[in-house]
Design an enzyme around this catalytic site. Structure first.
Site, PDB file in Angstrom:
ATOM      1  N   LYS A 210      11.257 -29.293 -66.215  1.00  0.00           N
ATOM      2  CA  LYS A 210      10.579 -30.295 -67.047  1.00  0.00           C
ATOM      3  C   LYS A 210      11.200 -30.245 -68.420  1.00  0.00           C
ATOM      4  O   LYS A 210      11.719 -29.202 -68.841  1.00  0.00           O
ATOM      5  CB  LYS A 210       9.078 -29.978 -67.153  1.00  0.00           C
ATOM      6  CG  LYS A 210       8.225 -31.188 -67.460  1.00  0.00           C
ATOM      7  CD  LYS A 210       8.078 -32.046 -66.225  1.00  0.00           C
ATOM      8  CE  LYS A 210       6.929 -33.007 -66.280  1.00  0.00           C
ATOM      9  NZ  LYS A 210       6.567 -33.416 -64.910  1.00  0.00           N
TER      10      LYS A 210
HETATM   11  N1  GLU Z   1       7.529 -36.721 -63.993  1.00  0.00           N
HETATM   12  C1  GLU Z   1       7.221 -36.940 -62.624  1.00  0.00           C
HETATM   13  C2  GLU Z   1       6.419 -35.782 -62.060  1.00  0.00           C
HETATM   14  O1  GLU Z   1       5.754 -35.095 -62.785  1.00  0.00           O
HETATM   15  C3  GLU Z   1       8.438 -37.303 -61.789  1.00  0.00           C
HETATM   16  C4  GLU Z   1       9.526 -36.267 -61.753  1.00  0.00           C
HETATM   17  C5  GLU Z   1      10.787 -36.751 -61.070  1.00  0.00           C
HETATM   18  O2  GLU Z   1      10.793 -37.844 -60.540  1.00  0.00           O
HETATM   19  O3  GLU Z   1      11.752 -35.989 -61.094  1.00  0.00           O
HETATM   20  O4  GLU Z   1       6.358 -35.557 -60.883  1.00  0.00           O
END
Ligand code: GLU
Length: 424
Positions: A113
């Site tokens: 993240k």
């Molecule tokens: N931010 C989204 C999540 O928390 C998508 C992450 C992604 O598609 O890599 O799952």
């Protein structure tokens, strides 16, 4: 684990919460001590200063983070959040949840993240572009289509992904769409990616309501958060014939027991940016929304909104966690003790987003593009498989559904680490 690392991350209540979930799951499956710290704490984290020139000529330095929780089963994967409350501990928690999520649904990724401490609404478009490009530039040493692949999260969108993809492509000297997912279609984005998280949330709600023998056409839905995930969930739920009776954003909530006209609310927000003064529903507070009598409550914004104070007052039958980490450990205990609320835990509930991100990455690597039907059919197949696995784990060990999902996700990551062994 080094004490300084732990104490830095432990400053975050969200990180402590993700750790408590991990500890509980690790205890439940008797995860050997020798593998615990390696599985629990992030593999790599990077903090950067991001100076940009503001429109008034001043230089402002923002702070950005990327945390790669696991790199054992493939590249790491996860979104980038632009929000004023971002901390490295929060990003580390979100990265950890991405690991369990990818593992649970069977994607060949570890979790990651990223985040920048900024309220993007206070930036002009030019400033937002500078900041997005600068972030990619500063993180380039740890990102890559086979290393770590970014995506949108709270406060970021297709345009931000386009700027990041352009910055990376300029750096390597050729077009590299597979560096980020959630891109515009014209740059190698996937059909269905924009709505994927909400479509997946609504599909799982439909499946669980069927298990609970509640006709979806009689279901009422309250959705906390009207960003990409909340609004797409609302659209899909209305498509299934359910009634969305309340939605909210950071300015407050609106309520109409007869059902909110979702296309009208979307058009209103597109024009006015906020739900305030939306006609066709009465204003209520975010807190009131969470406690409304409804069939399905969908927290679709930030962490820790369902807590020890409001958990005893929830009046929903099904709690569908479209956000990451919306329920505190204390609230989990209350909900379990009450026994009258079914839970779709975040790592299952919102996995549609990263599943279609995986499809987007595959399409980019192969330069072979699928139509929307193919994307959605494959998405539902994976969700069905993951739901069945979670429910079987729940039955087999008499776990609650969160523990079932987490033990599956965590045990697969831990097993991969154990099998690979230590190098050198
Ligand atoms: N931010 C989204 C999540 O928390 C998508 C992450 C992604 O598609 O890599 O799952």
């Amino acid at each position: 684990m080094a004490n300084s690392v732990v104490s830095e991350l432990n400053n975050s209540e969200v990180f402590r919460m993700a750790c408590r979930q991990f500890d509980q799951a690790a205890d439940a499956i008797n995860l050997p001590e020798a593998i615990r710290d390696r599985t629990k704490y992030p593999r790599r984290r990077q903090a950067v200063s991001l100076p940009i020139r503001r429109d008034d000529g001043r230089i402002h330095v923002f702070e950005g983070y990327r945390v790669q929780h696991s790199l054992s089963t493939g590249p790491s994967k996860g979104g980038i959040r632009f929000h004023e409350s971002v901390t490295i501990g929060e990003v580390a928690a979100l990265a950890m949840w991405m690991s369990w999520k990818c593992s649970l649904v069977g994607l060949p990724y570890g979790g990651a993240k990223g985040g920048i401490v900024v309220n993007p609404r206070t930036l002009s478009l030019r400033e937002l572009e500078s900041l997005s490009r600068r972030y990619m530039q500063e993180m380039i040493n740890i990102l890559g289509p086979q290393v770590d692949i970014a995506a949108p999260d709270v406060g970021t969108n297709e345009q931000v992904m386009a700027w990041m993809m352009d910055t990376y492509s300029n750096h390597v000297g050729h077009v590299e769409p597979a560096i980020v997912t959630g891109k515009p279609l014209s740059l190698g984005g996937s059909q269905g990616r924009r709505e994927a998280t909400g479509v997946g949330v609504a599909y799982l709600i439909k499946k669980y309501l069927a298990d609970m023998k509640i006709p979806i056409t009689q279901a009422t839905v309250a959705i906390q958060g009207f960003g990409n995930v909340g609004s797409e969930t609302a659209v899909a739920m209305v498509g299934y014939g359910a009634k969305v009776i309340a939605v909210s954003d950071y300015t407050g909530a609106v309520y109409n027991p007869a059902g909110i006209d979702i296309p009208k609310a979307l058009a209103y927000v597109q024009y006015n940016k906020v739900l305030t003064d939306f006609e066709g529903a009465e204003p209520i507070t975010n807190e009131q929304l969470l406690e409304l009598p409804c069939t399905v409550l969908v927290p679709a914004a930030l962490e820790r909104v369902v807590n020890a104070d409001n958990a005893p007052k929830l009046k929903c039958r099904l709690l569908a966690e479209a956000a990451n980490g919306p329920t505190t450990n204390e609230a989990d205990k209350v909900i379990e003790a009450r026994g009258d609320i079914e839970l779709i835990p975040d790592v299952l509930c919102n996995s549609g987003g990263v599943i279609v991100s995986y499809f987007e990455w595959l399409q980019n690597l192969q330069q072979y593009y699928w139509d929307r039907d193919e994307v959605i059919t494959k998405l539902f197949t994976i969700l069905d498989r993951a739901k069945a696995a979670v429910d079987a784990q729940k039955e087999k060990f008499q776990f609650n559904r969160r523990l079932a999902a987490l033990t599956l996700g965590i045990s697969r990551v831990a097993e991969a680490k154990q099998k690979r062994g230590l190098f050198p």
